[in-house]
Design a protein around this motif. Structure first.
Motif, PDB file in Angstrom:
ATOM      1  N   ALA A 127       9.948  -7.472 -16.423  1.00  0.00           N
ATOM      2  CA  ALA A 127       9.553  -8.596 -17.259  1.00  0.00           C
ATOM      3  C   ALA A 127      10.692  -9.610 -17.365  1.00  0.00           C
ATOM      4  O   ALA A 127      10.472 -10.812 -17.342  1.00  0.00           O
ATOM      5  N   MET A 128      11.922  -9.091 -17.461  1.00  0.00           N
ATOM      6  CA  MET A 128      13.046 -10.011 -17.618  1.00  0.00           C
ATOM      7  C   MET A 128      13.281 -10.822 -16.358  1.00  0.00           C
ATOM      8  O   MET A 128      13.672 -11.971 -16.417  1.00  0.00           O
ATOM      9  N   THR A 129      13.046 -10.136 -15.210  1.00  0.00           N
ATOM     10  CA  THR A 129      13.286 -10.851 -13.972  1.00  0.00           C
ATOM     11  C   THR A 129      12.060 -11.650 -13.531  1.00  0.00           C
ATOM     12  O   THR A 129      12.105 -12.374 -12.554  1.00  0.00           O
ATOM     13  N   ALA A 130      10.960 -11.489 -14.242  1.00  0.00           N
ATOM     14  CA  ALA A 130       9.740 -12.194 -13.854  1.00  0.00           C
ATOM     15  C   ALA A 130       9.950 -13.696 -13.956  1.00  0.00           C
ATOM     16  O   ALA A 130      10.726 -14.174 -14.775  1.00  0.00           O
ATOM     17  N   PRO A 131       9.274 -14.435 -13.096  1.00  0.00           N
ATOM     18  CA  PRO A 131       9.412 -15.887 -13.177  1.00  0.00           C
ATOM     19  C   PRO A 131       8.942 -16.366 -14.547  1.00  0.00           C
ATOM     20  O   PRO A 131       7.984 -15.842 -15.096  1.00  0.00           O
ATOM     21  N   LEU A 132       9.611 -17.332 -15.069  1.00  0.00           N
ATOM     22  CA  LEU A 132       9.192 -17.869 -16.358  1.00  0.00           C
ATOM     23  C   LEU A 132       7.808 -18.469 -16.214  1.00  0.00           C
ATOM     24  O   LEU A 132       7.471 -19.060 -15.194  1.00  0.00           O
ATOM     25  N   MET A 133       7.004 -18.247 -17.236  1.00  0.00           N
ATOM     26  CA  MET A 133       5.636 -18.713 -17.136  1.00  0.00           C
ATOM     27  C   MET A 133       5.600 -20.237 -17.082  1.00  0.00           C
ATOM     28  O   MET A 133       6.351 -20.907 -17.767  1.00  0.00           O
ATOM     29  N   ALA A 169      -1.610 -23.266 -11.779  1.00  0.00           N
ATOM     30  CA  ALA A 169      -2.489 -22.285 -12.420  1.00  0.00           C
ATOM     31  C   ALA A 169      -2.183 -20.890 -11.898  1.00  0.00           C
ATOM     32  O   ALA A 169      -2.087 -19.922 -12.675  1.00  0.00           O
ATOM     33  N   LEU A 170      -1.982 -20.776 -10.582  1.00  0.00           N
ATOM     34  CA  LEU A 170      -1.679 -19.464 -10.006  1.00  0.00           C
ATOM     35  C   LEU A 170      -0.399 -18.897 -10.606  1.00  0.00           C
ATOM     36  O   LEU A 170      -0.333 -17.720 -10.972  1.00  0.00           O
ATOM     37  N   ALA A 171       0.615 -19.757 -10.720  1.00  0.00           N
ATOM     38  CA  ALA A 171       1.890 -19.297 -11.271  1.00  0.00           C
ATOM     39  C   ALA A 171       1.701 -18.848 -12.713  1.00  0.00           C
ATOM     40  O   ALA A 171       2.222 -17.795 -13.129  1.00  0.00           O
ATOM     41  N   ALA A 172       0.939 -19.625 -13.482  1.00  0.00           N
ATOM     42  CA  ALA A 172       0.752 -19.283 -14.892  1.00  0.00           C
ATOM     43  C   ALA A 172      -0.016 -17.986 -15.046  1.00  0.00           C
ATOM     44  O   ALA A 172       0.361 -17.109 -15.835  1.00  0.00           O
ATOM     45  N   ILE A 173      -1.091 -17.832 -14.264  1.00  0.00           N
ATOM     46  CA  ILE A 173      -1.917 -16.623 -14.418  1.00  0.00           C
ATOM     47  C   ILE A 173      -1.153 -15.392 -13.928  1.00  0.00           C
ATOM     48  O   ILE A 173      -1.128 -14.355 -14.608  1.00  0.00           O
ATOM     49  N   SER A 174      -0.496 -15.514 -12.770  1.00  0.00           N
ATOM     50  CA  SER A 174       0.211 -14.318 -12.286  1.00  0.00           C
ATOM     51  C   SER A 174       1.376 -13.988 -13.211  1.00  0.00           C
ATOM     52  O   SER A 174       1.697 -12.808 -13.421  1.00  0.00           O
ATOM     53  N   GLY A 175       1.988 -15.022 -13.794  1.00  0.00           N
ATOM     54  CA  GLY A 175       3.046 -14.761 -14.772  1.00  0.00           C
ATOM     55  C   GLY A 175       2.500 -14.046 -15.998  1.00  0.00           C
ATOM     56  O   GLY A 175       3.126 -13.113 -16.521  1.00  0.00           O
ATOM     57  N   ALA A 176       1.327 -14.486 -16.446  1.00  0.00           N
ATOM     58  CA  ALA A 176       0.720 -13.853 -17.626  1.00  0.00           C
ATOM     59  C   ALA A 176       0.387 -12.399 -17.331  1.00  0.00           C
ATOM     60  O   ALA A 176       0.564 -11.515 -18.179  1.00  0.00           O
ATOM     61  N   ILE A 177      -0.086 -12.129 -16.102  1.00  0.00           N
ATOM     62  CA  ILE A 177      -0.397 -10.738 -15.724  1.00  0.00           C
ATOM     63  C   ILE A 177       0.889  -9.914 -15.727  1.00  0.00           C
ATOM     64  O   ILE A 177       0.949  -8.815 -16.289  1.00  0.00           O
ATOM     65  N   GLU A 178       1.933 -10.490 -15.119  1.00  0.00           N
ATOM     66  CA  GLU A 178       3.231  -9.804 -15.059  1.00  0.00           C
ATOM     67  C   GLU A 178       3.719  -9.443 -16.461  1.00  0.00           C
ATOM     68  O   GLU A 178       4.123  -8.315 -16.728  1.00  0.00           O
ATOM     69  N   ASN A 179       3.650 -10.413 -17.367  1.00  0.00           N
ATOM     70  CA  ASN A 179       4.138 -10.156 -18.723  1.00  0.00           C
ATOM     71  C   ASN A 179       3.287  -9.120 -19.437  1.00  0.00           C
ATOM     72  O   ASN A 179       3.805  -8.261 -20.146  1.00  0.00           O
ATOM     73  N   ALA A 180       1.964  -9.207 -19.247  1.00  0.00           N
ATOM     74  CA  ALA A 180       1.088  -8.258 -19.932  1.00  0.00           C
ATOM     75  C   ALA A 180       1.330  -6.846 -19.418  1.00  0.00           C
ATOM     76  O   ALA A 180       1.309  -5.875 -20.190  1.00  0.00           O
ATOM     77  N   LEU A 181       1.598  -6.723 -18.118  1.00  0.00           N
ATOM     78  CA  LEU A 181       1.824  -5.393 -17.549  1.00  0.00           C
ATOM     79  C   LEU A 181       3.085  -4.749 -18.107  1.00  0.00           C
ATOM     80  O   LEU A 181       3.259  -3.534 -18.045  1.00  0.00           O
ATOM     81  N   ALA A 182       3.989  -5.558 -18.649  1.00  0.00           N
ATOM     82  CA  ALA A 182       5.213  -5.014 -19.225  1.00  0.00           C
ATOM     83  C   ALA A 182       5.030  -4.588 -20.672  1.00  0.00           C
ATOM     84  O   ALA A 182       5.922  -3.990 -21.258  1.00  0.00           O
ATOM     85  N   SER A 183       3.875  -4.879 -21.245  1.00  0.00           N
ATOM     86  CA  SER A 183       3.697  -4.573 -22.668  1.00  0.00           C
ATOM     87  C   SER A 183       3.432  -3.085 -22.859  1.00  0.00           C
ATOM     88  O   SER A 183       2.854  -2.428 -21.997  1.00  0.00           O
ATOM     89  N   PRO A 184       3.877  -2.533 -23.987  1.00  0.00           N
ATOM     90  CA  PRO A 184       3.666  -1.100 -24.222  1.00  0.00           C
ATOM     91  C   PRO A 184       2.197  -0.708 -24.209  1.00  0.00           C
ATOM     92  O   PRO A 184       1.854   0.382 -23.759  1.00  0.00           O
ATOM     93  N   GLU A 185       1.300  -1.602 -24.681  1.00  0.00           N
ATOM     94  CA  GLU A 185      -0.127  -1.252 -24.704  1.00  0.00           C
ATOM     95  C   GLU A 185      -0.646  -0.997 -23.293  1.00  0.00           C
ATOM     96  O   GLU A 185      -1.355  -0.035 -23.037  1.00  0.00           O
ATOM     97  N   VAL A 186      -0.286  -1.922 -22.366  1.00  0.00           N
ATOM     98  CA  VAL A 186      -0.801  -1.782 -21.007  1.00  0.00           C
ATOM     99  C   VAL A 186      -0.160  -0.571 -20.332  1.00  0.00           C
ATOM    100  O   VAL A 186      -0.834   0.198 -19.647  1.00  0.00           O
ATOM    101  N   ILE A 187       1.144  -0.380 -20.544  1.00  0.00           N
ATOM    102  CA  ILE A 187       1.798   0.784 -19.940  1.00  0.00           C
ATOM    103  C   ILE A 187       1.119   2.058 -20.418  1.00  0.00           C
ATOM    104  O   ILE A 187       0.811   2.958 -19.634  1.00  0.00           O
TER     105      ILE A 187
END
Lengths: 141, 314, 508
Positions: free
Chosen positions: B16-22, B260-278
């Motif tokens: 998540a930290m290294t993920a591209p900024l949304m 849009a692609l960058a924003a959506i893939s960034g949002a997916i990346e961030n959500a995948l790092a959340s404890p709920e999704v893990i």
């Protein structure tokens, strides 16, 4: 109706069953290797059941009488209104089409009282809109 | 389990930290619909709904999850391929059914791999061949030997790739299997427990039975061994040169705006790092989230198509 | 075995104010959306699943169970009041519910549906709570061959519903099965009869077929018969006799065997994954009609018909939890969604669930019992509301129902394609009804079709393609013998009923 309706429906089903077996199933069902039941086995059996049943009805119809043609015509008209409404929805969306569709159906049935017309054409679509988009958070078609 | 979860959280935090900024400016016009290519209640559906909910919470967009079943995602991705690229609809599916259908009847399908812009993956799915704990074999070579001694050994499968794996196994070893079709992993487990079949494929449905000691893992259907059952060998190790590597992946219509692609893939990346999704990925498939990212996902699909073509072509 | 203290602690957890509130909310939502054609309890649950995240496991699952149970009661409402069932299992309720409502007793009809639904549901809940483990073992012993025999039995019981022409009944069933083959074949997954429309690869959308055939076709028929007269959809005839507005204890008690039979049928079919509530409702209805001294009164507003259908389809839902909680195997989409909710909370139903999570499971049982009482209470209030609604003019009722079917189907199938399919089946349903082919038989055959083909394929695989091996399965043989007996008996009854009816006509 002078002819018992079973002769007509039986003939249609007879042709439908044969058409399925000889034309439609061979074209639109793939062959597959292996497996215990071929993809076309069940459809073929059913097509024959329908064709034979249809032939039986042509030869030995029950006394069933269908309703007057007038009703078919009216049902066809209502069906056409629905088709037109749904086709319009693909272009303009539910929000614009629904009130018109509801109004047309109500007027065709014979409703003339303004308050009922308003309830059906404005009240109900609004209620549906609130329920679907605001409460359930879904999109309307 | 607990240790794995911690490792998962740590790994995802790093990602998540290294993920591209949304791309903060973009947001969907109206709502973002996540179409799930599988029915309500399955593991794909459960993970998809949680992912959508977390994306909504994190981004403030209105993210709607809906099911669009049909051929393991073929119907859903057909719809997405034909849509105008507005960045309002994304699809969640599993690669295997798509790849198998592209190999087998690519000329009939209204899309190919180039019809999509890829967004990322949720995780890798692990496919196990399982049997009742008291089955007279413990590994794939043992099972094949058993099948050779006892003709027509019944094996349950719930999806095309599973059947194809066993077809290759039968071809290479000369063993004969009676392949029993089911509506999915849950029904396959019922047949194993009821003793009607001796082995079946599971993409996680056997977990509670393994825990209770009534089932055991015979082999891994993936290229690598299973993360939760490292002792079970793969089909390849047993001399059956076939494997499947299913991924849960997300894609949208080709030609969608880059922002849009960058924003959506960034949002997916961030959500995948959340404890709920893990947590839900751990619970649903006993695996940690694994996001290959947009480019990695596309490469995975292209390589996967080549592999599936070699293994499963008629 | 689970200790008594765990059981008591579980029940104690259930009866807290917060759980009560969530169950109540679930039941209210379920009853409301269940009554709206097209949306239904399963979709309501699917939408609600992510929102149960933030809750503790017990209120979350209790809420979903509430939605499911409420939906059962709600589903009967449009079937009884307007003859437009939104789900196929409610179609059996409409057979006698609608004639009774039309004769001016809509409250009696809907209340009978409510009471028998809650009765059947409670019965299967009690079976679940007390003997789920042995039931689950029995369910496991029912392998594919036995299931195939059971499905053949189910089809043979339909013979009791064919009416005046066996040939037309067979044609209706064959058509239903033929449409069920659209999609892909069960073993090789080749596309079958989809005509290049990949939307159909998973089969015709169930919601489109059910609502088109059962609801829209009926609306088309009724619209075509209103010649410019705008009447109320249902007349509330005030006879001055309060018994016409309620179900008396004598009436309820007279249905005790009917409801027991329905509840047992529903519980058995519910414990076996994959067959479902539609078959249960119609089998129970057919049994009741066949066992009645007065079979002619069925289809004309006999409360026993309502009791038979509702007790059976509601019993299925509780019984679906038997394989779910004991083995982790969901018997329906609704049950699969409950597994989702478990998974979200880090629990996986399976053989160890009672041991590891005994307190939660008994809490869930407590919540289920609570939901049944709440269902009864909310239902009493809700029914009055719905009965009031259908006294509006048909113009408003039918135009609104059409809009709701369009929205519901488009949500269930995610798009207008499903709505177009709904229209096609509305036309087909209208024609079939006009020419005297049973829609009910078509629908049951359509819903059982995919499972039937899978069962045939499975049985062929297990018997090496030699179906005579079935003789080695005693349960299957018994079911097949019962099927033959049932067909013979029901056809003989049918003949007798028809002779009686002809005599009645002659007397008139």
């Amino acid at each position: 109706m002078t002819m018992p309706s079973d002769r007509l429906s039986g003939a249609v089903l007879f042709i439908f069953g044969l058409a399925m077996y000889f034309a439609i199933i061979p074209t639109f069902v793939e062959q597959a290797e292996g497996g215990n039941i071929a993809p076309n086995t069940l459809p073929n059996i059913l097509s024959w059941m329908i064709a034979i049943g249809g032939a039986f009805l042509v030869l030995k119809p029950t006394p069933h009488q269908t309703q007057d043609l007038r009703y078919f015509a009216r049902a066809l008209m209502h069906g056409a209104i629905l088709c037109a409404g749904i086709y319009a929805m693909t272009w303009f969306g539910f929000l614009y089409v629904a009130p018109v569709l509801a109004l047309v159906i109500m007027v065709v049935i014979g409703e003339r009282r303004m308050h009922w017309l308003a309830l059906g054409a404005i009240g109900m679509p609004a209620l549906i809109w609130i329920f679907i988009t605001q409460i359930l958070d879904r999109a309307l078609p | 389990m607990k240790r794995r979860t911690l490792v998962g959280i740590a790994a995802c935090a790093v990602m998540a930290m290294t993920a591209p900024l949304m791309a903060a400016d973009w947001k969907p016009d109206g709502s973002l619909t996540m179409q799930i290519g599988f029915g309500a209640g399955g593991s794909t559906d459960t993970m998809g709904r949680v992912l959508a909910k977390v994306m909504e919470d994190q981004t403030g967009w209105n993210v709607i999850a809906e099911n669009k079943t049909g051929g393991g995602g073929v119907a859903m991705f057909t719809g997405i391929a034909k849509m105008p690229p507005r960045g309002t609809v994304i699809g969640l599916g599993v690669n295997m059914p798509i790849l198998v259908n592209l190999v087998r009847r690519g000329d009939e399908l209204p899309f190919d791999l180039e019809s999509f812009d890829y967004l990322g993956t949720i995780s890798k799915a692990e496919l196990a061949l399982v049997a009742a704990a008291d089955a007279p074999f413990d590994d794939l070579p043992g099972m094949i030997a058993h099948a050779k001694e006892n003709a027509n050994m019944p094996v349950a499968f719930g999806a095309p790739p599973q059947k194809l794996l066993m077809d290759v196994a039968a071809r290479t070893t000369g063993a004969e299997f009676n392949m029993v079709t089911t509506e999915g992993g849950a029904e396959s487990m019922k047949l194993v427990l009821g003793g009607q079949v001796l082995a079946a494929f599971s993409s996680g449905e056997h977990f509670p039975h393994a825990e209770a000691g009534t089932m055991k893992v015979i082999a891994a259907g993936n290229a690598q061994r299973l993360s939760y059952a490292p002792d079970a060998g793969t089909f390849v190790e047993a001399g059956v040169n076939a494997y499947v590597d299913p991924y849960f992946y997300l894609a949208t219509t080709k030609g969608t705006d880059a922002e849009a692609l960058a924003a959506i893939s960034g949002a997916i990346e961030n959500a995948l790092a959340s404890p709920e999704v893990i947590e839900i990925v751990n619970n649903a498939i006993k695996n940690d989230p694994l996001n290959l990212g947009p480019d990695g996902t596309k490469a995975m699909m292209v390589d996967g198509l080549a592999n599936v073509g070699v293994l499963f072509a008629k | 075995m689970v200790e008594l203290s765990t059981i008591l602690a579980g029940f104690g957890d259930a009866f807290s104010l917060i759980n009560l509130a969530y169950v109540l909310l679930g039941v209210v939502i379920g009853q409301f959306v269940g009554a709206v054609p097209g949306i239904g309890p399963v979709m309501a649950m699917a939408i609600a699943v992510p929102f149960t995240f933030a809750l503790d496991p017990l209120p979350a699952i209790a809420f979903l169970i509430g939605v499911n149970k409420g939906g059962l009661v709600g589903g009967a409402v449009p079937a009884v009041l307007m003859n437009t069932p939104g789900t196929p299992d409610a179609a059996a309720t409409a057979l006698d519910g609608y004639p009774l409502a039309k004769s001016g007793k809509p409250l009696k009809a809907t209340k009978m549906a409510l009471f028998s639904s809650v009765t059947g549901d409670t019965f299967s809940d009690i079976v679940l709570i007390t003997v789920s483990a042995p039931m689950a073992i029995l369910a496991l012993k029912m392998g594919p061959v036995e299931i195939l025999a059971l499905m053949i039995f189910a089809f043979s019981v339909l013979a009791g519903l064919v009416g005046n022409s066996l040939v037309k009944g067979i044609i209706a069933a064959a058509l239903g099965l033929l449409f069920a083959t659209i999609g892909s074949d069960p073993e090789n997954y080749t596309p079958r009869l989809i005509f290049g429309m990949w939307d159909l690869y998973d089969g015709l959308p169930l919601a489109s077929v059910a609502i088109g055939m059962l609801a829209i076709s009926e609306i088309l028929r009724r619209l075509s018969e209103t010649g410019g007269k705008v009447e109320a959809a249902i007349d509330l005839i005030d006879t001055g006799n309060p018994d016409d507005r309620r179900v008396t204890w004598d009436e309820y008690w007279s249905c005790r065997y009917v409801m027991l039979r329905g509840a047992v049928t529903g519980t058995i079919l519910g414990a076996l994954p994959g067959i479902g509530s539609t078959a249960a409702a119609f089998m129970s209805y057919a049994f009741t009609k066949a066992a009645s001294d007065d079979p002619q009164s069925f289809g004309k507003g006999n409360i026993k018909g309502i009791a038979a259908a509702e007790s059976a389809n509601s019993a299925v839902v509780g019984a679906n939890l038997i394989p779910l909680l004991t083995l982790g195997i969901p018997g329906s989409v609704g049950a699969a969604l409950i597994i989702s909710a478990f998974m979200i909370h880090g629990l996986q139903p399976g053989p160890l669930l009672f041991e590891n999570q005994g307190r939660l499971v008994y809490g869930l049982f407590g919540a289920m019992i609570m939901a049944n009482f709440i269902n009864l209470w909310v239902g009493q209030l809700g029914l009055r509301f719905w009965v009031k609604v259908v006294t509006a003019p048909i113009s408003v009722i039918f135009s609104s129902a059409i809009l709701m079917c369009i929205v519901g189907v488009s949500m269930a199938t995610s798009g207008l394609f499903g709505v177009a399919v709904m229209l096609v089946f509305a036309g087909l349903g209208y024609l079939m009804a006009s020419f005297g082919y049973s829609l009910v038989i078509f629908i049951i055959a359509f819903f059982l079709g995919p499972r039937l083909e899978i069962s045939v394929a499975q049985s062929l695989a297990l018997t090496n393609g030699d179906l005579s091996q079935i003789l080695r399965y005693p349960v299957a043989v018994a079911l097949l013998v019962m099927s033959v007996v049932a067909v013979a008996y029901l056809l003989w009854r049918n003949q007798a009923i028809q002779r009686l009816e002809q005599k009645d006509d002659a007397n008139v």
